[in-house]
Design an enzyme around this catalytic site. Structure first.
Site, PDB file in Angstrom:
ATOM      1  N   ASP A   8      50.918-133.107  43.036  1.00  0.00           N
ATOM      2  CA  ASP A   8      51.224-134.309  42.260  1.00  0.00           C
ATOM      3  C   ASP A   8      52.379-135.023  42.953  1.00  0.00           C
ATOM      4  O   ASP A   8      53.540-134.657  42.795  1.00  0.00           O
ATOM      5  CB  ASP A   8      51.601-133.934  40.827  1.00  0.00           C
ATOM      6  CG  ASP A   8      51.953-135.153  39.972  1.00  0.00           C
ATOM      7  OD1 ASP A   8      52.121-136.256  40.529  1.00  0.00           O
ATOM      8  OD2 ASP A   8      52.090-134.997  38.750  1.00  0.00           O
ATOM      9  N   PHE A  36      56.435-131.981  35.000  1.00  0.00           N
ATOM     10  CA  PHE A  36      56.176-133.260  34.340  1.00  0.00           C
ATOM     11  C   PHE A  36      55.033-133.942  35.074  1.00  0.00           C
ATOM     12  O   PHE A  36      55.172-134.368  36.222  1.00  0.00           O
ATOM     13  CB  PHE A  36      57.392-134.184  34.325  1.00  0.00           C
ATOM     14  CG  PHE A  36      57.115-135.456  33.560  1.00  0.00           C
ATOM     15  CD1 PHE A  36      57.234-135.479  32.184  1.00  0.00           C
ATOM     16  CD2 PHE A  36      56.678-136.601  34.206  1.00  0.00           C
ATOM     17  CE1 PHE A  36      56.934-136.637  31.455  1.00  0.00           C
ATOM     18  CE2 PHE A  36      56.380-137.760  33.495  1.00  0.00           C
ATOM     19  CZ  PHE A  36      56.506-137.774  32.114  1.00  0.00           C
ATOM     20  N   LYS A  73      52.494-144.798  41.031  1.00  0.00           N
ATOM     21  CA  LYS A  73      53.776-145.491  41.113  1.00  0.00           C
ATOM     22  C   LYS A  73      53.875-146.409  42.331  1.00  0.00           C
ATOM     23  O   LYS A  73      53.370-147.515  42.325  1.00  0.00           O
ATOM     24  CB  LYS A  73      54.926-144.474  41.061  1.00  0.00           C
ATOM     25  CG  LYS A  73      55.034-143.746  39.713  1.00  0.00           C
ATOM     26  CD  LYS A  73      56.310-142.948  39.615  1.00  0.00           C
ATOM     27  CE  LYS A  73      56.389-142.100  38.346  1.00  0.00           C
ATOM     28  NZ  LYS A  73      56.409-142.887  37.106  1.00  0.00           N
TER      29      LYS A  73
END
Length: 414
Positions: free
Chosen positions: A233, A146, A262
């Site tokens: 990531d 993801f 984030k």
């Protein structure tokens, strides 16, 4: 209805349902305030937040230092675009590069944007530094990944909900099994056009899959052997979430490119970036890539404050200690449980596996019951519940949350 009127939860949900696109299946709770590890709904009920906006709020809700940095900068200068310099971005770039050990930073806003940025840099590096023929570059990715939901990213997703009816898809990606070094080396040695290997150090959205010890270090070594960029990531796993500043730090790995987002802002503002050394980042020149908001003064001020909070408050160490405690306490419950079969994770990124199928509603119903008992979490992939509280949580608060979780699970014992 006045735009300043306080809404009930029922009214707020009804408004979103009528006027908003239905691209999320939200847990039915309407939040109106947050502080530290807690959030309050529109009626004033207090909850533990055990999702942290998918690890964006690692520093806790409305951290005063981060909010103060954002407020002060917002009163001075909010946006210039990159047509001009601003007096905050350079300081942020220097601080981030020194924190993570890189020469250069390219700032963006969201995690998906940062992933797209890394893909572009990787391809350009392949053509200009590795000598791959034009338009032939391939990037290896992992199944069940993801990395976001842009058109390019869903092209290498195997989640049918994210993919179906959004084609045609972008070419240039090779999918292999996660945590499989044999598959990785086979893909590397069989194709001279491979430019990079994009990987999550822990697959979060897939259900908090932690790879075998040594996987990341050996994968990086294979990338070096075949002159391929190792791209981590860490949008969800970075910024202290797993008990180290980065998840790759558990194996002493320095990625060729590091993707952050984030919690790079503590959840106060959209901030993301790609970090790399000069020999990679210098393939990008004026006009190659950009963003009107990327690197804006507010983002820069917030980013520095967010990283300072992580260091000053020892949040990585706290995540490591509380994560070990969380898994130990649940592992006392699981052997006698018929509803949960396992807990897994690292630091304060954890998940439990519910003893039911992916198409069942059991995990969703457990999350509804957790909400009723004062704790907010969300299922992923049907029968997995992810637990990721703010890293400012105390030992006493964590044990209180464990008691809530176990009490709730006992309601579902078969």
């Amino acid at each position: 209805m006045s735009q300043t009127e306080n809404l009930t939860s029922e009214n707020a949900i009804a408004l979103e349902d009528k006027y908003g696109a239905h691209n999320y299946h939200s847990l039915p709770v309407v939040l109106s305030r947050g502080e530290g590890v807690y959030v309050w709904d529109a009626e004033g009920k207090k909850y533990y937040d055990f999702l942290s906006a998918y690890s964006a709020v690692n520093q806790g809700h409305c951290h005063p230092k981060i909010v103060d940095a954002m407020t002060r900068q917002a009163q001075t200068l909010t946006l210039t675009s990159r047509a001009f310099y601003n007096d905050q971005l350079g300081k942020f770039e220097k601080y981030a590069c020194e924190t993570f050990g890189y020469d250069k930073m390219l700032p963006m806003n969201t995690g998906a944007e940062a992933v797209e940025t890394a893909l572009k840099i990787c391809r350009k590096w392949a053509y200009e530094k590795k000598g791959v023929a034009s338009n032939e570059a391939q990037i290896i990715v992992c199944e069940n990944n993801f990395h976001g939901r842009t058109t390019t990213i869903i092209s290498f997703s195997n989640d049918p909900v994210a993919r179906i009816n959004f084609g045609p898809y972008t070419k240039g990606f090779i999918k292999i099994e996660y945590d499989n070094l044999i598959a990785l080396e086979e893909a590397l040695k069989s194709n001279d056009n491979v430019a990079g290997f994009l990987v999550e150090p822990i697959q979060g959205e897939a259900g908090v899959y932690v790879p075998t010890d040594g996987y990341l270090a050996k994968a990086k070594a294979l990338c070096e052997k075949y002159n391929v960029l190792f791209i981590a990531d860490e949008v969800q796993t970075g910024i202290a979430r797993t008990g180290k500043m980065l998840a790759v730090d558990h194996e002493g790995v320095k990625p060729n490119m590091l993707i952050l987002g984030k919690a790079l802002s503590g959840g106060a503002y959209p901030v993301s970036c790609v970090l790399a050394d000069n020999d990679i980042m210098d393939v990008i020149g004026p006009g190659n890539h950009g963003s009107t908001f990327g690197g804006n003064p507010v983002a820069a001020a917030v980013g520095i404050a967010a990283l300072e909070v992580v260091k000053e408050e020892g949040l990585a160490e706290n995540a490591r200690e509380l994560g070990e405690l969380f898994r130990a306490e649940l592992n006392k419950f699981i052997p006698g449980s018929s509803i949960v079969t396992a807990v897994r994770g690292k630091g304060l990124l954890n998940a439990i596996l519910v003893n039911d199928s992916e198409v069942s509603s059991t995990a969703w119903n457990i999350c509804l019951a957790l909400r009723d008992n004062g704790l907010l979490a969300k299922p992923t992939h049907g029968n997995i519940i992810r637990f990721a509280p703010p890293l400012v949580m105390t030992r006493e608060q964590l044990l209180d949350c464990v008691a809530i979780i176990i009490k709730t699970l006992e309601q579902f014992q078969k």
